[in-house]
Design a protein around this motif. Sequence first.
Motif, PDB file in Angstrom:
ATOM      1  N   LEU A   9       0.761  -1.384   0.228  1.00 41.71           N
ATOM      2  CA  LEU A   9      -0.053  -0.118   0.004  1.00 41.71           C
ATOM      3  C   LEU A   9       1.091   1.281   0.091  1.00 41.71           C
ATOM      4  O   LEU A   9       0.513   2.125  -0.876  1.00 41.71           O
ATOM      5  N   LEU A  10       2.544   0.968   1.265  1.00 35.91           N
ATOM      6  CA  LEU A  10       3.000   2.431   0.590  1.00 35.91           C
ATOM      7  C   LEU A  10       3.932   2.605  -0.626  1.00 35.91           C
ATOM      8  O   LEU A  10       4.369   3.900  -1.012  1.00 35.91           O
ATOM      9  N   ALA A  11       3.933   1.842  -0.933  1.00 37.11           N
ATOM     10  CA  ALA A  11       4.624   1.702  -2.289  1.00 37.11           C
ATOM     11  C   ALA A  11       3.813   2.238  -3.079  1.00 37.11           C
ATOM     12  O   ALA A  11       4.465   3.319  -4.246  1.00 37.11           O
ATOM     13  N   ALA A  12       2.458   1.914  -3.659  1.00 41.57           N
ATOM     14  CA  ALA A  12       1.619   2.165  -4.441  1.00 41.57           C
ATOM     15  C   ALA A  12       1.105   2.841  -4.514  1.00 41.57           C
ATOM     16  O   ALA A  12       1.243   3.909  -5.374  1.00 41.57           O
ATOM     17  N   HIS A  13       1.802   4.278  -3.308  1.00 39.77           N
ATOM     18  CA  HIS A  13       1.539   5.596  -2.806  1.00 39.77           C
ATOM     19  C   HIS A  13       2.697   6.507  -3.311  1.00 39.77           C
ATOM     20  O   HIS A  13       2.122   7.269  -2.402  1.00 39.77           O
ATOM     21  N   GLY A  14       3.930   5.590  -3.470  1.00 34.39           N
ATOM     22  CA  GLY A  14       5.240   6.768  -3.147  1.00 34.39           C
ATOM     23  C   GLY A  14       5.545   7.067  -2.075  1.00 34.39           C
ATOM     24  O   GLY A  14       6.478   7.656  -2.095  1.00 34.39           O
ATOM     25  N   ARG A  30       8.326   6.837  -0.414  1.00 37.79           N
ATOM     26  CA  ARG A  30      10.070   6.626   0.009  1.00 37.79           C
ATOM     27  C   ARG A  30      11.142   6.336   0.773  1.00 37.79           C
ATOM     28  O   ARG A  30      10.864   6.307   1.715  1.00 37.79           O
ATOM     29  N   ALA A  31      11.456   4.926   0.220  1.00 34.76           N
ATOM     30  CA  ALA A  31      12.648   4.187   1.514  1.00 34.76           C
ATOM     31  C   ALA A  31      14.099   5.216   1.391  1.00 34.76           C
ATOM     32  O   ALA A  31      14.350   4.855   2.363  1.00 34.76           O
ATOM     33  N   ASP A  32      14.220   5.871   0.566  1.00 41.34           N
ATOM     34  CA  ASP A  32      15.676   7.269   0.871  1.00 41.34           C
ATOM     35  C   ASP A  32      14.928   7.855   1.610  1.00 41.34           C
ATOM     36  O   ASP A  32      16.157   8.934   1.756  1.00 41.34           O
ATOM     37  N   ILE A  33      13.687   8.123   2.494  1.00 39.28           N
ATOM     38  CA  ILE A  33      14.162   9.461   3.933  1.00 39.28           C
ATOM     39  C   ILE A  33      14.606   8.822   5.745  1.00 39.28           C
ATOM     40  O   ILE A  33      13.824   8.151   5.079  1.00 39.28           O
ATOM     41  N   ALA A  34      15.526   9.404   5.626  1.00 41.99           N
ATOM     42  CA  ALA A  34      16.426   9.478   7.224  1.00 41.99           C
ATOM     43  C   ALA A  34      15.125   9.996   7.988  1.00 41.99           C
ATOM     44  O   ALA A  34      15.861  11.441   7.582  1.00 41.99           O
ATOM     45  N   ASN A  35      15.830   9.323   8.948  1.00 44.42           N
ATOM     46  CA  ASN A  35      15.147   9.906  10.500  1.00 44.42           C
ATOM     47  C   ASN A  35      15.484  11.168  11.342  1.00 44.42           C
ATOM     48  O   ASN A  35      17.172  10.980  10.342  1.00 44.42           O
ATOM     49  N   ARG A  36      16.027  11.303  12.133  1.00 49.09           N
ATOM     50  CA  ARG A  36      16.933  13.009  12.603  1.00 49.09           C
ATOM     51  C   ARG A  36      17.950  11.629  13.694  1.00 49.09           C
ATOM     52  O   ARG A  36      18.283  12.177  13.243  1.00 49.09           O
ATOM     53  N   ARG A  37      17.863  10.505  13.270  1.00 46.84           N
ATOM     54  CA  ARG A  37      19.073   9.640  13.725  1.00 46.84           C
ATOM     55  C   ARG A  37      19.623   9.239  12.628  1.00 46.84           C
ATOM     56  O   ARG A  37      20.648   8.503  12.351  1.00 46.84           O
ATOM     57  N   GLY A  38      19.582   9.822  11.611  1.00 45.00           N
ATOM     58  CA  GLY A  38      20.094   9.746   9.721  1.00 45.00           C
ATOM     59  C   GLY A  38      19.645   7.896   9.199  1.00 45.00           C
ATOM     60  O   GLY A  38      21.098   7.638   8.616  1.00 45.00           O
ATOM     61  N   THR A  39      18.643   7.685  10.156  1.00 39.75           N
ATOM     62  CA  THR A  39      18.421   5.867   9.737  1.00 39.75           C
ATOM     63  C   THR A  39      16.949   6.006   8.340  1.00 39.75           C
ATOM     64  O   THR A  39      16.332   6.232   8.943  1.00 39.75           O
ATOM     65  N   THR A  40      17.658   4.845   6.972  1.00 38.06           N
ATOM     66  CA  THR A  40      16.192   5.185   5.898  1.00 38.06           C
ATOM     67  C   THR A  40      15.976   4.128   6.598  1.00 38.06           C
ATOM     68  O   THR A  40      16.234   3.005   7.680  1.00 38.06           O
ATOM     69  N   PRO A  41      14.085   4.020   6.060  1.00 38.67           N
ATOM     70  CA  PRO A  41      13.151   2.781   6.102  1.00 38.67           C
ATOM     71  C   PRO A  41      14.225   1.132   5.846  1.00 38.67           C
ATOM     72  O   PRO A  41      14.434   0.159   6.486  1.00 38.67           O
ATOM     73  N   THR A  42      15.342   1.601   4.251  1.00 39.96           N
ATOM     74  CA  THR A  42      16.414   0.290   3.381  1.00 39.96           C
ATOM     75  C   THR A  42      16.754   0.483   4.645  1.00 39.96           C
ATOM     76  O   THR A  42      16.833  -1.014   4.912  1.00 39.96           O
ATOM     77  N   GLN A  43      17.815   0.989   5.265  1.00 38.61           N
ATOM     78  CA  GLN A  43      18.389  -0.039   6.484  1.00 38.61           C
ATOM     79  C   GLN A  43      18.150  -0.240   7.908  1.00 38.61           C
ATOM     80  O   GLN A  43      19.495  -0.926   7.985  1.00 38.61           O
ATOM     81  N   ASP A  81      10.803  -7.018  -1.528  1.00 34.89           N
ATOM     82  CA  ASP A  81       9.728  -7.080  -2.111  1.00 34.89           C
ATOM     83  C   ASP A  81       9.022  -6.299  -2.795  1.00 34.89           C
ATOM     84  O   ASP A  81       8.902  -6.201  -3.915  1.00 34.89           O
ATOM     85  N   HIS A  82       9.061  -5.665  -1.395  1.00 38.10           N
ATOM     86  CA  HIS A  82       8.493  -3.910  -2.381  1.00 38.10           C
ATOM     87  C   HIS A  82       8.845  -2.696  -2.443  1.00 38.10           C
ATOM     88  O   HIS A  82       8.187  -1.976  -3.556  1.00 38.10           O
ATOM     89  N   PHE A  83       9.945  -2.993  -2.053  1.00 40.72           N
ATOM     90  CA  PHE A  83      11.271  -1.333  -1.972  1.00 40.72           C
ATOM     91  C   PHE A  83      12.365  -1.652  -2.818  1.00 40.72           C
ATOM     92  O   PHE A  83      13.502  -2.341  -1.785  1.00 40.72           O
ATOM     93  N   PRO A  84      12.318  -2.963  -4.149  1.00 40.94           N
ATOM     94  CA  PRO A  84      13.719  -3.294  -4.450  1.00 40.94           C
ATOM     95  C   PRO A  84      14.899  -2.085  -4.566  1.00 40.94           C
ATOM     96  O   PRO A  84      14.914  -0.900  -4.698  1.00 40.94           O
ATOM     97  N   ASP A  85      15.698  -2.434  -3.825  1.00 41.65           N
ATOM     98  CA  ASP A  85      17.357  -1.757  -4.011  1.00 41.65           C
ATOM     99  C   ASP A  85      17.582  -1.047  -4.940  1.00 41.65           C
ATOM    100  O   ASP A  85      17.909  -2.155  -6.647  1.00 41.65           O
ATOM    101  N   ARG A  86      17.364  -0.071  -5.879  1.00 44.39           N
ATOM    102  CA  ARG A  86      17.681   0.559  -7.094  1.00 44.39           C
ATOM    103  C   ARG A  86      18.876   1.534  -7.298  1.00 44.39           C
ATOM    104  O   ARG A  86      19.077   1.710  -8.407  1.00 44.39           O
ATOM    105  N   THR A  87      20.360   0.860  -6.676  1.00 45.50           N
ATOM    106  CA  THR A  87      21.282   2.052  -5.976  1.00 45.50           C
ATOM    107  C   THR A  87      22.099   1.331  -7.286  1.00 45.50           C
ATOM    108  O   THR A  87      22.621   2.533  -8.139  1.00 45.50           O
ATOM    109  N   GLY A  88      22.434   0.196  -7.488  1.00 44.20           N
ATOM    110  CA  GLY A  88      22.976  -0.727  -9.282  1.00 44.20           C
ATOM    111  C   GLY A  88      22.950   0.321 -10.032  1.00 44.20           C
ATOM    112  O   GLY A  88      23.367   0.422 -10.932  1.00 44.20           O
TER     113      GLY A  88
END
Length: 86
Positions: A26-31, A33-46, A61-68
Amino acid sequence: DAHGDTALHVLVGGGMQPELGAMLQLLAAHGARADIANRRGTTPTQMADGGLSEVKAVFHDHFPDRTGVKLADAGHRHPLPATAQN
């Protein structure tokens, strides 16, 4: 929230739940972002990568790593100047 956590931070930080995949979808379908850091500097991906293997698998499965892909594409879009290639 007060820590700068997004909905993804809270969801991933909650551990493995039966409805985790559906909520991530649901969150992925609504855009979300897994790359936004919180105040501790941590992203959801991390958080997902450093947590339970089950959570990590469902998350990616829902937020594939696209860095490469971005790094590979960057070389084709912005070639080095001739002086930098020598």
